[in-house]
Scaffold this motif. Sequence first.
Motif, short mmCIF file in Angstrom:
data_model
loop_
_atom_site.label_atom_id
_atom_site.label_comp_id
_atom_site.label_asym_id
_atom_site.label_seq_id
_atom_site.Cartn_x
_atom_site.Cartn_y
_atom_site.Cartn_z
N GLY A 242 23.82 12.24 -8.84
CA GLY A 242 24.09 11.00 -8.13
C GLY A 242 22.98 10.59 -7.21
N THR A 243 22.15 11.53 -6.78
CA THR A 243 21.04 11.16 -5.91
C THR A 243 20.03 10.29 -6.64
N MET A 244 20.07 10.32 -7.97
CA MET A 244 19.14 9.50 -8.74
C MET A 244 19.40 8.01 -8.57
N SER A 245 20.62 7.65 -8.18
CA SER A 245 20.96 6.24 -8.01
C SER A 245 20.56 5.72 -6.63
N GLN A 246 20.11 6.62 -5.75
CA GLN A 246 19.70 6.18 -4.43
C GLN A 246 18.33 5.54 -4.50
N SER A 247 18.05 4.67 -3.54
CA SER A 247 16.75 4.03 -3.52
C SER A 247 15.66 5.05 -3.23
N SER A 248 14.46 4.73 -3.67
CA SER A 248 13.34 5.65 -3.54
C SER A 248 12.91 5.81 -2.09
N ILE A 249 12.40 7.00 -1.79
CA ILE A 249 11.78 7.27 -0.51
C ILE A 249 10.30 7.56 -0.76
N TYR A 250 9.43 6.87 -0.06
CA TYR A 250 7.99 7.09 -0.19
C TYR A 250 7.61 8.19 0.79
N LEU A 251 7.38 9.37 0.23
CA LEU A 251 7.21 10.58 1.02
C LEU A 251 6.07 10.45 2.03
N GLY A 252 4.96 9.84 1.62
CA GLY A 252 3.82 9.72 2.51
C GLY A 252 4.14 8.91 3.76
N LEU A 253 4.88 7.84 3.61
CA LEU A 253 5.25 7.04 4.78
C LEU A 253 6.23 7.81 5.65
N MET A 254 7.18 8.49 5.02
CA MET A 254 8.14 9.26 5.80
C MET A 254 7.42 10.30 6.66
N ASP B 46 7.39 22.47 8.18
CA ASP B 46 6.47 22.93 7.13
C ASP B 46 5.69 21.78 6.52
N MET B 47 6.38 20.69 6.21
CA MET B 47 5.69 19.57 5.57
C MET B 47 4.72 18.90 6.52
N HIS C 224 0.84 -1.20 0.00
CA HIS C 224 0.00 0.00 0.00
C HIS C 224 0.87 1.25 0.00
N PRO C 225 1.64 1.47 -1.06
CA PRO C 225 2.62 2.57 -1.08
C PRO C 225 1.98 3.95 -0.99
N LEU C 226 2.57 4.79 -0.16
CA LEU C 226 2.14 6.19 -0.05
C LEU C 226 3.15 7.05 -0.79
N GLU C 227 3.11 6.93 -2.11
CA GLU C 227 3.99 7.73 -2.95
C GLU C 227 3.31 9.05 -3.26
N CYS C 228 4.03 9.95 -3.85
CA CYS C 228 3.46 11.26 -4.15
C CYS C 228 3.67 11.58 -5.62
N ASP C 229 2.63 11.45 -6.39
CA ASP C 229 2.69 11.75 -7.82
C ASP C 229 2.36 13.22 -7.99
N ILE C 230 3.40 14.05 -7.83
CA ILE C 230 3.20 15.50 -7.84
C ILE C 230 3.94 16.10 -9.04
N GLU C 231 3.20 16.72 -9.92
CA GLU C 231 3.80 17.34 -11.10
C GLU C 231 3.90 18.84 -10.89
N ARG C 232 5.12 19.34 -10.75
CA ARG C 232 5.36 20.78 -10.63
C ARG C 232 6.48 21.14 -11.60
N PRO C 233 6.15 21.43 -12.85
CA PRO C 233 7.18 21.66 -13.87
C PRO C 233 8.19 22.74 -13.52
N SER D 268 2.99 18.71 0.74
CA SER D 268 2.55 17.56 1.54
C SER D 268 1.04 17.45 1.55
N ARG D 269 0.35 18.59 1.54
CA ARG D 269 -1.12 18.54 1.50
C ARG D 269 -1.60 17.94 0.18
N GLU D 270 -0.91 18.30 -0.91
CA GLU D 270 -1.27 17.75 -2.22
C GLU D 270 -1.05 16.25 -2.26
#
Length: 483
Positions: free
Chosen positions: A329-341, A377-378, A123-132, A148-150
């Motif tokens: 280089g941060t792109m090679s790090q494993s993902s963090i699921y913002l909602g769970l954090m 803030d978050m 039940h992943p709490l990921e954040c699909d947030i598009e802010r170009p 975080s509210r979004e």
Amino acid sequence: MKQWMALSLPLVLLGLFPQVSQAQTKTTEAASCYLPGVQEQLHCGTVSVPENYEQPDGKHIGIHYAVLPAVQEGAKPDPMLILAGGPGQAATELAPMIARMFEAVRQKRDILLIDQRGTGKSHPLECDIERPDELIRADDEQDLQALSRECLQQYPDTDTTQYHTVNAVKDFERVREHLGIEQLNLYGGSYGTRVGLTYLREAPGSVRTATLDAIAPPQVVIGPFGQHGAAAFDAMIEDCSEQTACREKFPNLEQEYYEVMAELEAQDILLETRDPLSFEPLEIKLTPGRFSSIMRVALYHPNTRQLLPYAIHSAAAGDYHAILGLMGGTMSQSSIYLGLMLSVVCSEDLPRATPELLEQDGNNQFIGSRTGDAFVDMCSGWRSSSVPAYWSDPVVSDKPVLLLSGELDPVTPPEWGEIAHRTLPNSKHLVAPNAGHTVASHTCANQLISDFIEQASIESIDGSCLEKQRLKPFVLNQNAAGL
């Protein structure tokens, strides 16, 4: 664009937010499977658990697990359970790294990977947030509360107050029972050490041994990391001054860092690069927040720490290629699921972050109060609830526990390991003088862990190999001179 969202926030813990399908809510028996980066066949399954354990007949979620089988025939009955960090990492997404790190453990034991609720396929709490325009916003234009509210609005049917450490341990126990395992050997790194200590408190009979690497005991508040980052930065400056080649090449290193920060305070710098995944052109506004966050992230591991003097010196001269390299280089790090954090930190830690603590943490020149302020803030935009006070009590256990700390760690300093050590009478705390965050990832500690699990005793564990590890020489130019 969302792959680069982490770079717009002054948070070391944020990573990628990948699209992952919701886990099934039905329990499934283990079946053959494959995980990215692991060539061999594994075993995966799902265990159904209540989202709220006080409402067992209510909504259920699926907890996903994978088993890296032992190499030798006749695996021992007590596997290693990986407790992922973050908070917000998914254990199964760490499988390639875990297989390499704990090759010795895996000779005789299975390694169990369970995606903590809110991560991976649980039940992943990921954040699909598009802010170009996020990467070209100045620091004072970022609205982390709105972000975080979004994210929260994407989960109207999820009770995010149930995504915390105690429920994670209850989930792991359901998986253990489902697999018919009597006892586990825990390995927790970073936030995973908090989970490991909670496991020792909530389900001690299920634990054979525990290894806690980069310790964050429940007594401390995670989130405000300014003082620890500043101490690690000062140590890097001192180490450069003690290496002749580095001192001669970068005689004014600390001054140059603060000159870059002052220049960015006066005017952000727009950099042009390419997205490391799509290779499409990309513009990034380098701000004081982004620059200092990149510096702090790089202090986590010796391989990136050794690049910092050259990166700082180059930036002071107006050349930001090395900074972009560290950023990518941060792109090679494993993902963090913002909602769970946020569900964990905003319920378990930030309520204990007093104004006095936040002010003290921000009293440093290196990064100031940026990490603490960002979490405040978050969390103001996230649904959370204060947890019972006993959660932050010292964990007392007579189980054999191996504690590991890196002297150069910018986030979980050795003194935190000492705090945990005081109430664990059957523990040994080893400090690696030239190691950073999560010691087992870059020292001989992985072999020590294997020995510890085999013996289930701290008595004969000899950490002298950690003392022998030399400090990596600093890179002097773009051709990696100095190595």
